[in-house]
Design a protein around this motif. Structure first.
Motif, mmCIF file in Angstrom:
data_model
loop_
_atom_site.group_PDB
_atom_site.id
_atom_site.type_symbol
_atom_site.label_atom_id
_atom_site.label_comp_id
_atom_site.label_asym_id
_atom_site.label_seq_id
_atom_site.Cartn_x
_atom_site.Cartn_y
_atom_site.Cartn_z
ATOM 1 N N LEU A 246 0.822 -1.151 0.196
ATOM 2 C CA LEU A 246 -0.114 0.005 0.109
ATOM 3 C C LEU A 246 0.848 1.376 -0.086
ATOM 4 O O LEU A 246 0.569 2.384 -0.746
ATOM 5 C CB LEU A 246 -0.932 -0.025 1.114
ATOM 6 C CG LEU A 246 -2.160 -0.849 0.908
ATOM 7 C CD1 LEU A 246 -2.930 -0.948 2.494
ATOM 8 C CD2 LEU A 246 -3.147 -0.220 0.040
ATOM 9 N N GLN A 247 2.052 1.305 0.673
ATOM 10 C CA GLN A 247 2.821 2.455 0.749
ATOM 11 C C GLN A 247 3.305 2.723 -0.733
ATOM 12 O O GLN A 247 3.811 3.932 -0.959
ATOM 13 C CB GLN A 247 4.019 2.374 1.879
ATOM 14 C CG GLN A 247 3.637 2.065 3.104
ATOM 15 C CD GLN A 247 4.779 1.919 4.190
ATOM 16 O OE1 GLN A 247 5.729 2.153 4.046
ATOM 17 N NE2 GLN A 247 4.214 0.774 5.132
ATOM 18 N N GLU B 6 -3.787 -3.206 -5.626
ATOM 19 C CA GLU B 6 -4.232 -4.520 -5.963
ATOM 20 C C GLU B 6 -3.630 -5.716 -5.466
ATOM 21 O O GLU B 6 -3.980 -6.730 -4.847
ATOM 22 C CB GLU B 6 -4.331 -4.609 -7.645
ATOM 23 C CG GLU B 6 -5.389 -3.353 -8.033
ATOM 24 C CD GLU B 6 -5.427 -3.745 -9.601
ATOM 25 O OE1 GLU B 6 -4.557 -4.718 -10.333
ATOM 26 O OE2 GLU B 6 -6.474 -3.008 -10.430
ATOM 27 N N ALA B 7 -2.284 -5.589 -5.457
ATOM 28 C CA ALA B 7 -1.410 -6.729 -4.862
ATOM 29 C C ALA B 7 -1.471 -6.473 -3.205
ATOM 30 O O ALA B 7 -1.528 -7.815 -2.603
ATOM 31 C CB ALA B 7 -0.004 -6.272 -5.134
ATOM 32 N N ALA B 8 -1.801 -5.492 -2.919
ATOM 33 C CA ALA B 8 -1.848 -5.375 -1.216
ATOM 34 C C ALA B 8 -2.993 -5.843 -0.877
ATOM 35 O O ALA B 8 -3.344 -6.869 0.180
ATOM 36 C CB ALA B 8 -2.034 -3.834 -0.763
ATOM 37 N N LEU B 9 -4.178 -5.844 -1.626
ATOM 38 C CA LEU B 9 -5.446 -6.715 -1.424
ATOM 39 C C LEU B 9 -5.464 -7.958 -1.546
ATOM 40 O O LEU B 9 -6.210 -8.657 -0.808
ATOM 41 C CB LEU B 9 -6.746 -5.817 -2.623
ATOM 42 C CG LEU B 9 -8.130 -6.324 -2.443
ATOM 43 C CD1 LEU B 9 -8.727 -6.177 -0.764
ATOM 44 C CD2 LEU B 9 -9.185 -5.714 -3.363
ATOM 45 N N ALA C 238 -7.153 -1.025 1.197
ATOM 46 C CA ALA C 238 -6.892 -1.624 -0.439
ATOM 47 C C ALA C 238 -8.003 -1.505 -1.276
ATOM 48 O O ALA C 238 -7.338 -1.059 -2.450
ATOM 49 C CB ALA C 238 -5.933 -2.842 -0.297
ATOM 50 N N ALA C 239 -8.938 -2.051 -1.152
ATOM 51 C CA ALA C 239 -10.150 -2.159 -2.072
ATOM 52 C C ALA C 239 -10.357 -0.776 -2.465
ATOM 53 O O ALA C 239 -10.620 -0.530 -3.556
ATOM 54 C CB ALA C 239 -11.230 -2.942 -1.416
ATOM 55 N N THR D 45 -15.206 -0.037 -4.828
ATOM 56 C CA THR D 45 -15.756 0.790 -3.559
ATOM 57 C C THR D 45 -16.813 -0.408 -2.885
ATOM 58 O O THR D 45 -16.777 -0.420 -1.605
ATOM 59 C CB THR D 45 -16.728 1.720 -4.194
ATOM 60 O OG1 THR D 45 -15.738 2.563 -5.054
ATOM 61 C CG2 THR D 45 -17.358 2.417 -3.169
ATOM 62 N N ASP D 46 -17.528 -1.147 -3.513
ATOM 63 C CA ASP D 46 -18.326 -2.017 -2.888
ATOM 64 C C ASP D 46 -17.750 -3.246 -2.080
ATOM 65 O O ASP D 46 -18.018 -3.245 -0.910
ATOM 66 C CB ASP D 46 -19.380 -2.768 -3.891
ATOM 67 C CG ASP D 46 -20.177 -1.915 -4.711
ATOM 68 O OD1 ASP D 46 -20.434 -1.041 -4.380
ATOM 69 O OD2 ASP D 46 -20.632 -2.397 -5.725
#
Length: 420
Positions: free
Chosen positions: A32-33, A38-41, A64-65, A71-72
């Protein structure tokens, strides 16, 4: 900024130890940083597959999302997080409830059922969100690392134990202490040991505990945890990965920069006294921390935490092996060959040697203990993860050492003791 080689090393470690959710969540934080939402999610979801009620994983997945534009999914993760922690989000944070949501009563609660602001009920509900501990470990439980212990004693513990001396000199212990060094070298354990030395409560605050997808909620989270620390003083408040939480505001979006401003306000005690609250922070990248956080009265003292020394490595190996079958191990010899290994690297080394013994046992059809030969083979494959950090640190320290704050690091890199 997080170095790609660090992320690559953590990816490899996660692949080799897929059942370790904490490792995946640490990797998700770093991704995330680095702007790789997407990879973090993906990592957060993998952790949730193993531990569906992991609050930190849900928070990271929500963030992450949201960053990835899902959003959902972000709202679903956030509602699950809130249901587990008892936190209620409403329109005060500027988020509208999704249409036909089955959790509408949670998103728009009945005002008559809400605790009054500032009431004991509201404080108790907020306190339950944080991991408030009473550590039983002290610096005596930290093997080796005598230089770190001495610096802690001189910079923090001795003044706290001698308040009369401070008063005599007309001085006061203000500001926080910033621990920095390679990942996996025990910064969190040292902070917990400091709390044990002071007989104080301990609150470990990570990036995912503070940052929130709702507008203004991150600042409120910071305010809440500082308020808890003040109520439970004496208390050691430990801010992990502060380089992500307090990154240079020139590198951040406006909303994230507001979090830095809130942190500065809390450190300064602008609205309430911080007496009895001892703020420690850890970072792998002190050069990325906002300069405003390094000014006097804030994190104006630094302490370099290096990979464990020979004594500490031998002790860590003993701890890792105490519940495993072993035979004729020469731990001093193994410790001598792991000079740049972090605590996490040593754990990986033991896991690798164990896997080799297990593979041999499967082939032979009978259990056998872990032997010296297994470690010799594992050492050919396992490399210290700290090398990439030192490469990055060398460049950063050489060009950002105007005030001498990285003298200890540069002295270590030169292989001779510091003059300080």
């Amino acid at each position: 900024m997080v170095h790609d080689s660090v992320i690559a090393a953590l990816r490899l470690a996660a692949e080799q130890d897929p059942g370790n959710p904490e490792l995946r969540l640490h990797l998700a934080d770093l991704l995330l940083q680095a702007g790789k939402a997407e990879a973090a999610l993906e990592q957060a979801r993998a952790a949730l597959n193993r531990e569906p009620d992991n609050v930190r994983a849900l928070r990271l997945a929500a963030w992450a999302a949201d960053e990835a534009g899902e959003t959902d999914a972000a709202q679903r993760y956030h509602r699950l997080h809130d249901a587990l922690t008892g936190v209620v989000q409403g329109t005060a944070q500027g988020v509208a409830a999704p249409v036909n949501t089955p959790l509408r009563a949670e998103v728009f609660p009945d005002p008559a059922n809400e605790p009054e602001p500032g009431s004991a009920a509201e404080q108790n509900a907020a306190d339950q969100r944080w991991d408030l501990q009473t550590p039983r470990v002290t610096l005596a439980d930290v093997s080796g690392m005598q230089a770190v212990k001495q610096r802690l004693e001189l910079a923090l513990l001795a003044p706290l134990r001698n308040p009369e001396l401070l008063k005599m000199y007309g001085s006061a212990l203000r500001g926080g202490l910033l621990l920095y060094g390679p990942p996996g070298c025990g910064k969190t354990f040292i902070a917990r040991a400091v709390a044990g030395e002071l007989n104080a409560r301990f609150i470990n605050v990570g990036l995912s505990d503070v940052l929130d997808m709702y507008l203004g909620q991150s600042e409120r989270n910071l305010s809440d945890v500082f308020a808890l620390a003040r109520r439970r003083a004496p208390c050691v408040l430990f801010l992990d990965e502060v380089d992500a939480l307090g990154r240079r505001r020139s590198q951040m979006r406006h909303s994230a920069a507001n979090v830095v401003g809130q942190l500065l306000s809390e450190l300064d005690g602008a609205k309430a006294s911080n007496e009895g609250v001892f703020v420690l922070a850890a970072t792998n990248s002190p050069w990325d921390v906002d300069p405003a956080l390094r000014r006097p009265g804030r994190f104006d003292r630094t302490l370099l935490v290096l990979p464990p020394d020979l004594e500490a490595r031998r002790h860590l190996l003993e701890l890792e092996l105490r519940s495993r079958p072993t035979e004729a191990l020469d731990l001093p010899a193994i410790a001598a060959r792991t000079g740049e290994f972090s605590g996490a690297d040593l754990s990986h080394l033991v896991s690798s040697a164990t896997e080799l013994a297990m593979q041999d046992a499967i082939r032979q059809g009978k259990v056998r203990p872990i032997r010296q030969a297994d470690f010799i083979r594992a050492l050919k494959e396992v490399r210290p993860s700290t090398r990439t950090w030192f490469e990055t640190a060398r460049n950063a320290a050489q060009f950002a050492n105007e005030d001498g704050e990285y003298d200890d690091l540069l002295a270590h890199l030169r292989g001779k003791p510091s003059g300080r």
